[in-house]
Design an enzyme around this catalytic site. Structure first.
Site, PDB file in Angstrom:
ATOM      1  N   ARG A   1       0.811  -0.860   0.408  1.00  0.00           N
ATOM      2  CA  ARG A   1      -0.039   0.107   0.000  1.00  0.00           C
ATOM      3  C   ARG A   1       0.876   1.458   0.057  1.00  0.00           C
ATOM      4  O   ARG A   1       1.734   2.104   0.749  1.00  0.00           O
ATOM      5  CB  ARG A   1      -1.263   0.173   1.341  1.00  0.00           C
ATOM      6  CG  ARG A   1      -2.072   1.630   1.530  1.00  0.00           C
ATOM      7  CD  ARG A   1      -2.309   1.169   2.557  1.00  0.00           C
ATOM      8  NE  ARG A   1      -2.226   1.564   3.934  1.00  0.00           N
ATOM      9  CZ  ARG A   1      -3.316   0.650   4.835  1.00  0.00           C
ATOM     10  NH1 ARG A   1      -4.065   1.179   4.576  1.00  0.00           N
ATOM     11  NH2 ARG A   1      -2.285   1.234   5.631  1.00  0.00           N
TER      12      ARG A   1
ATOM     13  N   THR B   1      -0.730   7.488  -1.110  1.00  0.00           N
ATOM     14  CA  THR B   1      -1.736   7.458  -1.622  1.00  0.00           C
ATOM     15  C   THR B   1      -3.211   6.299  -1.694  1.00  0.00           C
ATOM     16  O   THR B   1      -4.280   6.854  -1.391  1.00  0.00           O
ATOM     17  CB  THR B   1      -1.465   7.154  -3.066  1.00  0.00           C
ATOM     18  OG1 THR B   1      -1.074   5.375  -2.669  1.00  0.00           O
ATOM     19  CG2 THR B   1      -1.137   8.459  -3.959  1.00  0.00           C
TER      20      THR B   1
ATOM     21  N   ASP C   1      -0.483  -3.678  12.126  1.00  0.00           N
ATOM     22  CA  ASP C   1       0.200  -3.996  11.640  1.00  0.00           C
ATOM     23  C   ASP C   1       0.311  -5.186  11.658  1.00  0.00           C
ATOM     24  O   ASP C   1       1.540  -6.183  12.169  1.00  0.00           O
ATOM     25  CB  ASP C   1       1.891  -3.192  10.578  1.00  0.00           C
ATOM     26  CG  ASP C   1       1.807  -3.515   9.786  1.00  0.00           C
ATOM     27  OD1 ASP C   1       2.647  -4.768   8.975  1.00  0.00           O
ATOM     28  OD2 ASP C   1       1.742  -2.399   8.297  1.00  0.00           O
TER      29      ASP C   1
ATOM     30  N   ASP D   1       4.314  -6.734   9.728  1.00  0.00           N
ATOM     31  CA  ASP D   1       5.737  -6.749  11.340  1.00  0.00           C
ATOM     32  C   ASP D   1       5.418  -7.376  12.385  1.00  0.00           C
ATOM     33  O   ASP D   1       5.806  -8.326  12.652  1.00  0.00           O
ATOM     34  CB  ASP D   1       5.290  -4.972  11.298  1.00  0.00           C
ATOM     35  CG  ASP D   1       5.878  -4.372  10.531  1.00  0.00           C
ATOM     36  OD1 ASP D   1       6.136  -4.728   9.248  1.00  0.00           O
ATOM     37  OD2 ASP D   1       5.153  -2.933  10.273  1.00  0.00           O
TER      38      ASP D   1
END
Length: 210
Positions: free
Chosen positions: A104, A108, A201, A204
């Site tokens: 990602r 944006t 996340d 992660d």
């Protein structure tokens, strides 16, 4: 609109609470994500067709039911989907596995493809796309687009641990025929596209990176 299945089994909800906890380390996190995916697979495969065969038990001949020749491919979205795919493969070891690599863009929030490797007979297989988090829905929607463009013609199911309402709505709008399976639908997305309360996340936390 496509169906959304919220799987609220107590075992799944218990394990989900543990992986949400900031104190859960990568090893336990990975093990639990795999376990949750395996448990979710029971619901994802509930509509698999059966056929009747005859078998010989130690006592007598008997009628029995087996899955009716259904061809499946599991497609994790890299990298976080890998552990979920392993969990589902425990129940469907004959399935093939494809891989779609997306990241990602932090500015944006749009998905960018960097890798795609899929079974040669993709058009003959029902597909299970897996990714732990359904946030904006951009990555999942793009992955489904890639599969369709590369020949997917049968059913596609999307399996995620945690979703935001925004992500669910996007899949329903852009791919209304896709069934979505989730263990939780959280409150909203923050300005950075993270699910609140979420679990951070997933990639992660799975692999111990930052």
């Amino acid at each position: 609109m496509g169906s959304v299945h919220l799987i609220e089994h107590p075992l799944i909800q218990h394990k989900l609470s543990i992986i949400r906890d900031v104190g859960t380390g990568p090893k336990e996190f990975r093990e639990l994500v795999e376990e949750i995916a395996t448990l979710m697979a029971y619901e994802v495969t509930r509509d698999f067709p059966l056929e009747e065969i005859e078998i010989q038990t130690p006592i007598a001949k008997a009628k029995a039911k087996v899955i009716s020749g259904k061809k499946i491919a599991i497609v994790p979205i890299l990298r976080a989907g890998l552990v979920m795919a392993d969990g589902i493969m425990k129940l469907i070891p004959a399935a093939k596995m494809g891989h779609i690599g997306l990241y990602r863009d932090p500015n944006t929030l749009r998905p960018v493809e960097y890798y795609c490797k899929l079974p040669n007979d993709l058009q003959d297989r029902d597909l299970i796309v897996v990714d732990p988090m359904l946030a904006t829905g951009g990555s999942a929607s793009a992955a489904i687009d890639f599969l369709k463009k590369r020949g997917a013609t049968k059913t596609i199911k999307l399996v995620c641990l945690i979703a935001a309402p925004e992500g669910v709505a996007r899949i329903q709008q852009e791919h209304p025929e896709v069934e979505v399976f989730v263990a939780a639908i959280d409150d909203y997305l923050d300005n950075h596209g993270y699910i609140i309360p979420g679990l951070g996340d997933a990639g992660d936390r799975l692999f111990g990176t930052k």
